[in-house]
Enzyme design. Structure first.
Site, PDB file in Angstrom:
ATOM      1  N   LYS A 194      27.639 109.445 -64.342  1.00 15.16           N
ATOM      2  CA  LYS A 194      28.529 108.744 -65.271  1.00 15.16           C
ATOM      3  C   LYS A 194      27.821 107.520 -65.839  1.00 15.16           C
ATOM      4  CE  LYS A 194      33.236 107.014 -65.784  1.00 15.16           C
ATOM      5  NZ  LYS A 194      33.412 107.799 -67.026  1.00 15.16           N
ATOM      6  N   HIS A 210      33.159 107.921 -59.129  1.00 17.39           N
ATOM      7  CA  HIS A 210      32.754 108.976 -60.041  1.00 17.39           C
ATOM      8  C   HIS A 210      31.381 109.512 -59.650  1.00 17.39           C
ATOM      9  CE1 HIS A 210      35.963 107.745 -62.873  1.00 17.39           C
ATOM     10  NE2 HIS A 210      35.819 108.968 -63.361  1.00 17.39           N
TER      11      HIS A 210
END
Length: 246
Positions: A140, A136
């Site tokens: 995040k 990600h």
């Protein structure tokens, strides 16, 4: 349908865009500048449904408010699943409707089904060792992702030879009973998840890569359109089961 938004970050904005494109109305909106927890009791009275992509620390307070107000809610906020039994009891006591998911991509929901089927087959093939990896963007806040945790649980429940998930970096030989669930945080990656089964002879991979947040918003909107008229606590998998299996 009039949709209330709680959380106006990137996902909330994407949901608003998708809702307007589908000719829904965006009603009351809440964020850090106008917190739902400080709004009057009737703040959601004009909404047919609420979509929540806010913060984990606020999730349970928000959910309690939705349930007590009798407003169906689609919740994409994670970090509260250890209180799932408490939420289920609240939903049942108020005959409310709430759908939650760590990931609203329909593709991820399909991936979950594929992983479940593959893991069941692999239980009889001990040469194959399983692992989960996700990537990600660097902003995040949680690691591993809720989706990776969910996929790990699917594998764990199917493989008798795995007893627990280990999400930590390994600096020595890993426990063979552990299912390693790992993460990478870099750049602006929307989300990539891989479940693999590795043997001395080959490797089988099941993967999903998000192309944009629009896919997550489309799934959240589909859930918002599916939930009204129902009561109970649902996941995106319940909706997919209904759509695929009737």
């Amino acid at each position: 349908m009039t949709i209330a938004l709680v959380g106006t970050g990137q996902m909330g904005t994407a949901v608003a865009d998708a809702a307007r494109a589908a000719e829904h109305t965006i009603g009351p909106t809440f964020d850090a500048d106008m917190p739902l927890t400080e709004a009057p009791p009737d703040a959601l009275s004009s909404a047919d449904l609420v979509v929540d992509f806010s913060l984990p620390a606020l999730a349970l307070d928000h959910i309690e408010r939705y349930v007590e107000a009798g407003v169906p809610a689609v919740v994409g906020t994670t970090g509260w699943y250890d209180a799932l039994d408490r939420v289920r009891a609240q939903v049942e006591a108020h005959e409310a409707a709430l759908l939650y998911a760590p990931n609203f991509s329909i593709g991820v929901a399909v991936l979950r089904r594929a992983v479940q089927s593959a893991s069941t087959l692999m239980n009889a093939l001990p040469d194959y060792d399983a692992f989960v990896h996700e990537v990600h963007h660097r902003k995040k806040v949680d690691s591993p992702s809720g989706t990776a945790q969910m996929l790990g649980e699917v594998v764990l429940n199917a493989l008798d030879r795995k007893t627990h998930i280990d999400p930590e970096a390994q600096h020595s030989r890993i426990d063979p009973d552990a299912l390693h669930v790992t993460s990478t945080r870099a750049g602006a990656v929307f989300g990539e998840h891989t479940v693999a089964f590795d043997s001395p002879y080959d490797q089988i991979r099941l993967s999903h890569a998000a192309k944009s947040r629009a896919g997550f918003a489309a799934g959240a909107l589909a859930a918002a359109e599916w939930l009204p008229g129902r009561t109970g606590l649902y996941t995106l998998n319940d909706m997919l089961d209904h759509l695929l299996d009737g």
